[in-house]
Design a protein around this motif. Structure first.
Motif, PDB file in Angstrom:
ATOM      1  N   TYR A  63       0.832  -1.206   0.000  1.00 33.66           N
ATOM      2  CA  TYR A  63       0.000   0.000   0.000  1.00 33.66           C
ATOM      3  C   TYR A  63       0.867   1.257   0.000  1.00 33.66           C
ATOM      4  CZ  TYR A  63      -3.354   3.574   1.212  1.00 33.66           C
ATOM      5  OH  TYR A  63      -4.122   4.709   1.182  1.00 33.66           O
ATOM      6  N   MET A  64       1.892   1.274   0.824  1.00 31.42           N
ATOM      7  CA  MET A  64       2.762   2.451   0.895  1.00 31.42           C
ATOM      8  C   MET A  64       3.470   2.692  -0.432  1.00 31.42           C
ATOM      9  SD  MET A  64       2.210   3.706   3.813  1.00 31.42           S
ATOM     10  CE  MET A  64       3.484   4.971   3.744  1.00 31.42           C
ATOM     11  N   ALA A  65       3.921   1.600  -1.073  1.00 31.11           N
ATOM     12  CA  ALA A  65       4.635   1.743  -2.350  1.00 31.11           C
ATOM     13  C   ALA A  65       3.715   2.298  -3.433  1.00 31.11           C
ATOM     14  CB  ALA A  65       5.201   0.391  -2.771  1.00 31.11           C
ATOM     15  N   ILE A  66       2.499   1.755  -3.535  1.00 30.39           N
ATOM     16  CA  ILE A  66       1.565   2.195  -4.575  1.00 30.39           C
ATOM     17  C   ILE A  66       1.037   3.597  -4.300  1.00 30.39           C
ATOM     18  CG2 ILE A  66      -0.612   1.689  -5.727  1.00 30.39           C
ATOM     19  CD1 ILE A  66       1.660  -0.176  -6.433  1.00 30.39           C
ATOM     20  N   TYR A  67       0.882   3.939  -3.032  1.00 30.13           N
ATOM     21  CA  TYR A  67       0.389   5.266  -2.678  1.00 30.13           C
ATOM     22  C   TYR A  67       1.316   6.348  -3.250  1.00 30.13           C
ATOM     23  CZ  TYR A  67      -1.291   9.208   0.083  1.00 30.13           C
ATOM     24  OH  TYR A  67      -1.806  10.433   0.473  1.00 30.13           O
ATOM     25  N   PHE A  68       2.620   6.071  -3.213  1.00 32.24           N
ATOM     26  CA  PHE A  68       3.577   7.074  -3.676  1.00 32.24           C
ATOM     27  C   PHE A  68       3.865   6.983  -5.181  1.00 32.24           C
ATOM     28  CE2 PHE A  68       4.668   6.882   0.887  1.00 32.24           C
ATOM     29  CZ  PHE A  68       4.543   8.227   1.190  1.00 32.24           C
ATOM     30  N   PHE A  69       3.708   5.779  -5.773  1.00 26.13           N
ATOM     31  CA  PHE A  69       4.078   5.611  -7.183  1.00 26.13           C
ATOM     32  C   PHE A  69       2.894   5.270  -8.090  1.00 26.13           C
ATOM     33  CE2 PHE A  69       7.869   4.475  -4.680  1.00 26.13           C
ATOM     34  CZ  PHE A  69       8.754   5.426  -5.166  1.00 26.13           C
ATOM     35  N   GLY A  70       1.671   5.312  -7.545  1.00 22.43           N
ATOM     36  CA  GLY A  70       0.490   4.940  -8.320  1.00 22.43           C
ATOM     37  C   GLY A  70       0.285   5.802  -9.559  1.00 22.43           C
ATOM     38  N   GLN A  71       0.530   7.108  -9.447  1.00 16.57           N
ATOM     39  CA  GLN A  71       0.344   8.000 -10.594  1.00 16.57           C
ATOM     40  C   GLN A  71       1.248   7.603 -11.752  1.00 16.57           C
ATOM     41  OE1 GLN A  71       0.635  12.129  -9.619  1.00 16.57           O
ATOM     42  NE2 GLN A  71      -0.865  12.043  -7.965  1.00 16.57           N
TER      43      GLN A  71
ATOM     44  N   ILE B 254      -8.052   4.890  -3.187  1.00 21.89           N
ATOM     45  CA  ILE B 254      -9.152   4.526  -2.279  1.00 21.89           C
ATOM     46  C   ILE B 254      -9.308   3.010  -2.205  1.00 21.89           C
ATOM     47  CG2 ILE B 254     -11.648   4.662  -1.907  1.00 21.89           C
ATOM     48  CD1 ILE B 254     -11.561   7.428  -3.278  1.00 21.89           C
ATOM     49  N   LEU B 255      -9.414   2.362  -3.379  1.00 26.20           N
ATOM     50  CA  LEU B 255      -9.644   0.911  -3.405  1.00 26.20           C
ATOM     51  C   LEU B 255      -8.491   0.129  -2.797  1.00 26.20           C
ATOM     52  CD1 LEU B 255     -11.218   0.469  -6.960  1.00 26.20           C
ATOM     53  CD2 LEU B 255     -12.383   0.286  -4.761  1.00 26.20           C
ATOM     54  N   LEU B 256      -7.305   0.688  -2.841  1.00 24.89           N
ATOM     55  CA  LEU B 256      -6.133  -0.013  -2.323  1.00 24.89           C
ATOM     56  C   LEU B 256      -6.183  -0.198  -0.808  1.00 24.89           C
ATOM     57  CD1 LEU B 256      -3.632  -1.196  -3.694  1.00 24.89           C
ATOM     58  CD2 LEU B 256      -2.390   0.868  -3.023  1.00 24.89           C
ATOM     59  N   ILE B 257      -7.016   0.596  -0.133  1.00 28.91           N
ATOM     60  CA  ILE B 257      -7.162   0.446   1.322  1.00 28.91           C
ATOM     61  C   ILE B 257      -7.728  -0.922   1.675  1.00 28.91           C
ATOM     62  CG2 ILE B 257      -8.290   1.417   3.378  1.00 28.91           C
ATOM     63  CD1 ILE B 257      -8.356   4.118   1.935  1.00 28.91           C
ATOM     64  N   THR B 258      -8.439  -1.551   0.717  1.00 35.10           N
ATOM     65  CA  THR B 258      -8.996  -2.887   0.983  1.00 35.10           C
ATOM     66  C   THR B 258      -7.910  -3.948   1.137  1.00 35.10           C
ATOM     67  OG1 THR B 258      -9.208  -3.403  -1.395  1.00 35.10           O
ATOM     68  CG2 THR B 258     -11.086  -2.345  -0.316  1.00 35.10           C
TER      69      THR B 258
ATOM     70  N   ASN C  76     -17.417  -1.312   3.346  1.00 33.88           N
ATOM     71  CA  ASN C  76     -18.004  -2.651   3.428  1.00 33.88           C
ATOM     72  C   ASN C  76     -16.953  -3.688   3.830  1.00 33.88           C
ATOM     73  OD1 ASN C  76     -20.276  -4.654   2.659  1.00 33.88           O
ATOM     74  ND2 ASN C  76     -18.532  -5.362   1.469  1.00 33.88           N
ATOM     75  N   CYS C  77     -15.772  -3.622   3.212  1.00 36.52           N
ATOM     76  CA  CYS C  77     -14.685  -4.558   3.558  1.00 36.52           C
ATOM     77  C   CYS C  77     -14.302  -4.440   5.024  1.00 36.52           C
ATOM     78  CB  CYS C  77     -13.461  -4.298   2.680  1.00 36.52           C
ATOM     79  SG  CYS C  77     -13.634  -4.852   0.977  1.00 36.52           S
ATOM     80  N   PHE C  78     -14.279  -3.205   5.517  1.00 34.14           N
ATOM     81  CA  PHE C  78     -13.911  -2.982   6.921  1.00 34.14           C
ATOM     82  C   PHE C  78     -14.904  -3.657   7.870  1.00 34.14           C
ATOM     83  CE2 PHE C  78     -14.588  -0.477  10.797  1.00 34.14           C
ATOM     84  CZ  PHE C  78     -13.342  -0.626  11.400  1.00 34.14           C
ATOM     85  N   PHE C  79     -16.201  -3.489   7.604  1.00 36.38           N
ATOM     86  CA  PHE C  79     -17.206  -4.066   8.493  1.00 36.38           C
ATOM     87  C   PHE C  79     -17.257  -5.593   8.391  1.00 36.38           C
ATOM     88  CE2 PHE C  79     -19.010   0.292   8.666  1.00 36.38           C
ATOM     89  CZ  PHE C  79     -19.089   0.403  10.053  1.00 36.38           C
ATOM     90  N   VAL C  80     -16.983  -6.135   7.194  1.00 39.66           N
ATOM     91  CA  VAL C  80     -16.881  -7.591   7.055  1.00 39.66           C
ATOM     92  C   VAL C  80     -15.744  -8.105   7.929  1.00 39.66           C
ATOM     93  CG1 VAL C  80     -16.263  -9.478   5.488  1.00 39.66           C
ATOM     94  CG2 VAL C  80     -17.869  -7.719   4.742  1.00 39.66           C
TER      95      VAL C  80
END
Length: 410
Positions: A299-307, A327-331, A391-395
Motif C-alpha cells: 500500500y505504501m509503495a503504490i500510494y507514492f508511485f500509483g500516478q 481509495i480501493l487499495l485500502i482494501t 463494506n470490507c472494513f465491516f466484514v
C-alpha cells in the motif's frame, strides 16, 4: 499437505497467476488508445453485468465444492458423482438465466458502440466458463497449478485475438470476441484435464443426490451473492450515472488492485484445503501476519508511485483512475485479515452461519447507505469506491469479533 508441497503450490500459483493477471496490462495501453475510453468502458460494463449473473451459476460451489472434493479426493467414483452433480446444476442455471437476461437487456442503456445490442447478447457466452471451469475441483485435490495453467492458456489466446483482431475486420469487436473465445477455451481445457489427468468423468447421478448438493451449497450462496454484488455493482452504477469513460477509469483502478491482491488469493487458495484437512489454526495466524505485512508495504509503495504506474500503462487520458486506485487499495490490508479469518477459520471450524452473516449484515448496511446517497444525488465514482472500502472494513470487523468469541474452542 506438507510444508514443502504448500510452498510448491504457492510457487506455481505465484508465477502463473502473476502472468495471468499481467496479460491484460500487455494489451491495455494499446487497446485503450485504439478503442477509446468510452467503447472500452462499454465492454467492461457488459462484462460486469455478466459477472453478476455468474454468481447464480456458481451458487456457492467454489467453497462447498472445494470442501467436498478435499474429503473425497481418494475416491474416483464419489468425485465423479460430485463433479457431475455440480456441473449439471450449473448447466440448469445457465439455461434458466437466458430468458431473464434477454429481458434485462431491453432496459439497459444503449451505447455508441456499433451493434451494442448484439454485444449484450453474445457476451452471455462468457458464462460457459462459470459452468465448466471447475476451480473448486483443483483446489479440493490440492492441484491448483492446473487451474492456473488453464487460466494462463486462455489469457494468451485472448491476447492473440486482440492483437491480431484489431488489424482485421474484427476491429472494435476484438476484445469481445477474445473474451468469449477465452471463456470457451477455459471451459474445454478444464473438462479435458479433469477427465484425463484425474480420471473423473461425467456419470449419471440420482436426483436426490443432486438435490442434496444444491441444498448444502445454498448455505454459501447468499453470502457469495452479497460479496460479488458489492464488488461489481459499482461498474453498473457508474456506467448508468456517469458514462462509460468513468467505467474505464474504475476498471483500471480495480485491475491494479486485483493484481496486487494475487498473493493474498494464492495464500488463501493453498491454505484453505490444508487447514480443512489438519485444522491447524496456528498456521493460519502465521499466514495472516505475513499477508498483513505484504499488504501494508504494498500500500505504501503504490500510494507514492500509483500516478506513475497509471501514466505508464494507460497514458495521461486515464488519470481519472488515480484517486480511485488510492481509495480501493485500502482494501488490501483489510482483506489480508478478513480473507483468512473467513475461509480458513470460520468455515473450516464449522461456523458457516457466522461466515455468511459477516457478509450479509455489512452488505445490507452497504445497500442502505448506497440507496440513501443515490436518492439524495450524492454519489460519485470516488464515493462508490469508498463504500467498497467501508463494506470490507465491516466484514473484517465482524469476523474479528466472532473469532475472539470462539477462540477458546479452536
Amino acid at each position: 499437505m506438507s510444508i514443502k508441497k504448500f510452498v510448491k503450490n504457492i510457487s506455481y500459483l505465484g508465477g502463473i497467476q502473476m502472468l495471468t493477471l499481467f496479460v491484460p496490462f500487455l494489451y491495455y495501453p494499446y487497446l485503450i488508445r485504439y478503442m477509446g475510453a468510452e467503447n472500452y468502458g462499454f465492454v467492461i460494463y457488459v462484462q460486469a453485468i455478466i459477472f453478476m449473473l455468474g454468481i447464480f451459476i456458481d451458487y456457492g460451489f467454489n467453497l462447498y465444492g472445494t470442501k467436498e472434493a478435499s474429503q473425497r479426493r481418494e475416491d474416483k467414483i464419489e468425485m465423479s458423482k460430485l463433479y457431475s452433480s455440480i456441473v449439471f446444476i450449473k448447466i440448469l442455471m445457465f439455461i434458466f438465466l437466458i430468458p431473464l437476461y434477454i429481458f434485462i437487456v431491453e432496459f439497459l442503456p444503449s451505447s455508441n458502440f456499433p451493434n451494442a445490442y448484439y454485444i449484450y447478447i453474445f457476451m452471455y457466452l462468457l458464462l460457459i466458463n462459470d459452468v465448466f471451469f471447475s476451480q473448486w475441483f483443483f483446489q479440493g485435490v490440492e492441484e491448483i497449478k492446473y487451474a492456473a495453467i488453464i487460466n494462463l492458456s486462455s489469457r494468451i489466446l485472448l491476447l492473440f485475438v486482440i492483437f491480431i483482431g484489431v488489424n482485421t475486420t474484427l476491429g472494435l469487436y476484438s476484445l469481445t470476441v477474445g473474451l468469449i473465445l477465452s471463456a470457451i477455451a477455459n471451459a474445454i481445457l478444464s473438462v479435458l484435464v479433469i477427465k484425463y489427468k484425474f480420471s473423473v468423468n461425467f456419470v449419471c447421478v440420482r436426483f436426490e443426490e443432486i438435490k442434496c448438493h444444491a441444498k448444502a451449497s445454498s448455505a454459501f450462496f447468499f453470502s457469495r451473492v452479497a460479496n460479488i454484488f458489492i464488488l461489481k455493482i459499482n461498474a453498473f452504477i457508474i456506467g448508468n450515472s456517469f458514462g462509460m469513460n468513468y467505467v474505464a477509469y474504475y476498471d483500471l483502478a480495480e485491475k491494479l488492485v486485483n493484481l496486487l491482491t494475487i498473493p493474498l488469493n494464492i495464500l488463501n487458495q493453498v491454505t484453505y484445503p490444508k487447514v480443512s484437512k489438519d485444522k491447524n489454526y496456528n498456521f493460519v495466524y502465521l499466514i495472516i501476519k505475513l499477508a498483513l505485512l505484504y499488504a501494508l508495504v504494498t500500500y505504501m509503495a503504490i500510494y507514492f508511485f500509483g500516478q506513475d504506474i497509471i501514466r505508464m500503462f494507460a497514458g495521461d487520458g486515464m488519470e481519472g483512475s488515480i484517486t480511485l486506485l488510492c481509495i480501493l487499495l485500502i482494501t488490501l490490508p483489510i482483506n489480508a485479515i478478513s480473507y483468512f479469518l473467513g475461509n480458513c477459520v470460520l468455515i473450516v471450524a464449522g461456523y458457516i452461519k457466522s461466515f455468511n452473516m459477516s457478509i450479509l449484515h455489512p452488505g445490507l448496511l452497504y445497500l442502505v447507505i448506497l440507496g440513501t446517497c443515490w436518492w439524495q444525488g450524492y454519489l460519485s465514482p470516488a464515493i462508490l469506491a469508498t463504500f467498497v472500502v467501508i463494506n470490507c472494513f465491516f466484514v473484517c470487523l465482524y469476523r474479528v469479533v466472532v473469532y475472539f468469541k470462539i477462540k477458546k474452542e479452536l
